[in-house]
Design a protein around this motif. Structure first.
Motif, mmCIF file in Angstrom:
data_model
loop_
_atom_site.group_PDB
_atom_site.id
_atom_site.type_symbol
_atom_site.label_atom_id
_atom_site.label_comp_id
_atom_site.label_asym_id
_atom_site.label_seq_id
_atom_site.Cartn_x
_atom_site.Cartn_y
_atom_site.Cartn_z
ATOM 1 N N UNK A 313 0.670 -1.407 -0.135
ATOM 2 C CA UNK A 313 0.306 0.007 -0.027
ATOM 3 C C UNK A 313 0.733 1.295 -0.056
ATOM 4 N N UNK A 314 1.981 1.338 1.043
ATOM 5 C CA UNK A 314 2.843 2.497 0.872
ATOM 6 C C UNK A 314 3.556 2.740 -0.320
ATOM 7 N N UNK A 315 3.673 1.620 -0.797
ATOM 8 C CA UNK A 315 4.603 1.814 -2.219
ATOM 9 C C UNK A 315 3.553 2.323 -3.409
ATOM 10 N N UNK A 316 2.486 1.567 -3.797
ATOM 11 C CA UNK A 316 1.638 1.846 -4.970
ATOM 12 C C UNK A 316 0.926 3.011 -4.727
ATOM 13 N N UNK A 317 0.289 3.231 -3.507
ATOM 14 C CA UNK A 317 -0.488 4.405 -3.168
ATOM 15 C C UNK A 317 -0.152 5.580 -2.552
ATOM 16 N N UNK A 318 1.100 5.738 -2.186
ATOM 17 C CA UNK A 318 1.674 6.752 -1.648
ATOM 18 C C UNK A 318 2.999 7.181 -2.380
ATOM 19 N N UNK A 319 3.820 6.172 -2.384
ATOM 20 C CA UNK A 319 5.248 6.798 -2.923
ATOM 21 C C UNK A 319 5.214 6.666 -4.236
ATOM 22 N N UNK A 320 4.641 5.972 -4.945
ATOM 23 C CA UNK A 320 4.875 5.961 -6.620
ATOM 24 C C UNK A 320 3.748 7.117 -7.023
#
Lengths: 337, 396
Positions: A313-320
């Motif tokens: 979630x952190x990767x795909x929804x926030x960081x990217x």
């Protein structure tokens, strides 16, 4: 003539290897010391006399003596191959890092591209090791690692690209050279992180992503010991396990050094011409990289671990999305100023 | 290249034999994975057969008994009642004082032995100290299960201080054999009172430090809130007790609801879960109940230290030879893990005819398969840690 040039090449290839080996031994000791000081204890104190500096050498000697165990139903070829691929991948990437103004393994014009491409091999070796072990825990670790590394490559690359947009070159030596001098606000160094406010955000995204790439807490799911025993390394022992360990620490240093080149001026001295030069350049470069490695250790001994879905979630929804937006903003900033 | 062993011949063919596995009736999407008994976070030798669909837990089956030491049979075979006390230490080796306390209370009621005032106070103090020590370990290992390494060591430092006091008092650090039927084995050491008071004084800020460091850490909350929700009704139906039950919001503590020893003299609260961070009865609630209970234990210790008489022989009522009268009873106490009950039957002989220990860990563990269905593998570790089992107590 040909033999001489081959010898020279070998020499050039050996220098990073020696740096990695010495660094890895002391980083493992250093990590235990850092952990010790964070946790109100001393860490290794016995081996070698002064603050147990030889602890890693003793550990290495022990690991060399260990019996080489391969599980009965393992895929023996892949099982043996995996640690070497992992180490080779992180070692090969050191070729394009400018260690000082006069030392770079290979002055490639597509240095950053090469580095990112070759470190992608790491996830292959992890999957290889996990699959070949024929152990469910290993497989779990490998699968998690594959998902994690592939996902976090996107924000890493996006934040690296933001730097490239500003620097205008994929050659790491050129990127470093353009950060020479102390003109920012009259006295600050010309490091890229000080050039553009959005590059600070890019650095934060980059640092979070390399924590995940290097399997460090809070993203150490592939080898999370309390869930997956040891993840993809579960069945490894002795020297093969040590190879994984070595590669992991080499990977940490590699990504930290990349961060130092891209954001903190690589081998440039922070004081302009003071303490500058090839030898000092090497010193500053390693210092910056090791500082980032230290921050990674600091985070490791402070935070708990994310769960696998929260990590995604952190990767795909926030960081990217953030890294894409940041990329556009940096490009705009560069256009305007 | 393999070296041949000089004396025995290794089998030439090293290929493993393929075993035919009957897959009829099994779901091919699912994988059964064996967690334990040598898994780092099963808190001992628990073995869980976990059925997984991807990383989602669809079924958990607990296999216990790896640490079974026949406590009940040993207790029957002892020469007399006091000889059972060292064995009660070993039921739950993390909270040995509470185990002893439960057993001596049961035995004293059965044998009708009066206990001096001073002994009661010392027992309450050491029992509450042990409760703090036990919760410190539970909280620390819970954090460890979630990957937080440093809080574990901070808490162990505190636990170490308690164990140091116990060591000076009883001579042992883990298995004390300190309480005797009718009294205590020996006088506490001269500085017992001042050392305990000093410990409580310096321990209070550490609880606050723990709250800042771990309890409200955003990653920690993400990993524990809404995870492993145990509704109060289910908890009651499964006869859960201790922090597992109180985490679900049920205010039930034997120290208040069925007072034993001298617990009715002290003022303290019973913390219950409130669903502050997530759902009522989740892992975070069970965790925070333990943290808050340590503060309550500090209150009890302080009050007990103030009221404790300085003079008095702790051995005066300890019988030289225990003579039993036929009878049976069930005595329950609140151990750090819940309701610890001892059911004793005595007949004409000097040893107990039957000892049954109602171990809270064993009962609490039965709730694991119910609340872990549908969670992820990582959550299973968190849920198990929040139930806080001690395998010695599960298996006895």
């Amino acid at each position: 003539m040909i033999t001489e040039s081959i010898l020279l090449l070998l020499l050039f290839a050996l220098i990073p290897l020696i740096i990695i080996l010495i660094y890895a031994l002391f980083a493992i000791w250093g990590e235990r010391k850092v952990a010790g000081f964070i946790q109100d204890r001393l860490g290794p104190m016995r081996v070698g006399g002064w603050h147990g500096w030889a602890q890693s050498f003793a550990d290495l000697l022990k690991l060399i003596q260990k019996e080489d165990i391969i599980p009965a139903n393992a895929d023996r070829f892949l099982f043996r191959l995996a640690p070497f691929i992992m180490f080779a991948a992180s070692y090969a990437a050191f070729a394009v890092l400018p260690f000082s103004s006069s030392f770079i393994g290979s002055n490639l014009d597509i240095g950053v591209f090469f580095l990112l491409a070759i470190t992608s091999l790491l996830s292959i070796s992890v999957i290889m090791g996990g699959w070949a072990s024929n152990n469910k825990w290993s497989l779990f670790g490998a699968m998690r690692s594959a998902a994690q590394m592939v996902s976090y490559e996107v924000p890493t690359i996006m934040s690296v690209l933001s730097v490239i947009v500003v620097a205008g070159s994929l050659n790491l030596m050129t990127v470093t050279e353009m950060q020479s001098g102390n003109d920012t606000l009259g006295f600050l160094p010309n490091w890229l992180i000080l050039q553009n406010p959005f590059l600070i955000i890019a650095f934060v995204i980059f640092f979070i992503s390399i924590l995940a790439e290097a399997h460090r807490v809070p993203f150490d799911l592939p080898e999370s010991e309390s869930e997956l025993v040891a993840g993809f390394q579960t069945e490894y022992s002795g020297m093969r396990w040590a190879m994984f360990m070595l590669a992991e620490y080499a990977d940490m240093l590699l990504l930290s050094l990349l961060g130092a080149v891209l954001f903190f001026g690589g081998w440039n001295s922070p004081f302009g011409d003071f303490m500058a030069g090839p030898a000092w350049g090497f010193f500053w470069f390693m210092l910056k990289g090791l500082l980032l490695v230290f921050v990674m250790m600091w985070i490791r001994w402070t935070l708990p671990r994310y769960r696998v879905d929260q990590l995604m979630y952190l990767c795909w929804s926030i960081l990217i999305p953030l890294s894409f937006l940041n990329f556009v903003l940096i490009a705009l900033w560069e256009m305007i100023f | 290249m393999y070296r041949k062993h000089p004396t025995w011949e290794l089998p030439q063919k090293t290929d493993a034999v393929m075993i035919e596995i009957n897959t009829k009736g099994t779901d091919e999407r699912k994988m059964v994975i064996n967690m334990g008994p040598q898994h780092p976070s099963t808190h001992g030798v628990l073995r869980l057969a976990v059925t997984l669909d991807g990383e989602v837990v669809t079924d958990v089956e607990c296999h216990i008994g790896y640490l079974h030491r026949c406590f009940e049979k040993y207790a029957e075979k002892m020469d007399n009642f006091p000889a059972v006390i060292p064995y009660t230490d070993r039921i739950d080796y993390v909270s040995a004082m509470n185990q002893e306390h439960g057993f001596v209370i049961a035995a004293e009621r059965l044998l009708e032995i009066e206990v001096p005032e001073r002994v009661e106070y010392i027992r309450v103090i050491v029992a509450e100290m042990q409760r703090i020590a036990s919760h410190l370990l539970a909280i620390g290992t819970f954090g460890l299960d979630l990957g937080a390494f440093s809080p574990f060591l901070y808490l162990f430092t505190e636990r170490e201080k308690i164990l140091d006091i116990f060591e000076r008092t009883s001579g042992a650090r883990l298995l004390y054999n300190y309480m005797a039927i009718g009294g205590l084995m020996r006088e506490p050491h001269p500085e017992f009172k001042s050392e305990t008071a000093a410990f409580v004084k310096q321990f209070r800020p550490k609880i606050q430090e723990l709250q800042d460091l771990l309890s409200y850490n955003s990653i920690f909350v993400k990993r524990t809130a809404h995870i492993g929700v145990l509704p109060a009704k289910v908890a009651l139906n499964y006869a859960s007790s201790g922090p597992v039950l109180r985490g679900s919001g049920v205010k039930w503590d034997l120290r208040k609801d069925d007072p034993y020893s001298i617990y009715d003299r002290f003022e303290f609260d019973i913390p219950v879960g409130s669903g502050e961070m997530g759902t009522l009865g989740d892992c975070w609630d069970r965790y925070i109940v333990r943290v808050l209970e340590m503060e309550e234990s500090c209150k009890i210790i302080e009050q007990a230290l103030d009221a404790m008489p300085d003079e008095g022989d702790v051995l005066q009522n300890v019988p030289k030879r225990v003579r039993t009268k036929p009878g049976e009873l069930y005595a329950r106490t609140e151990s750090p893990r819940g309701e610890l009950g001892y059911y004793l039957i005595a007949d004409k002989g000097n040893s107990p005819f039957r000892v049954k220990a109602r171990a809270p860990s064993f009962v609490n563990l039965s709730v694991l398969p119910v609340i872990s269905k549908g969670s992820l593998l990582s959550d299973l570790v968190a849920i198990l840690g929040s139930i806080d089992i001690v395998l010695g107590e599960v298996d006895r």
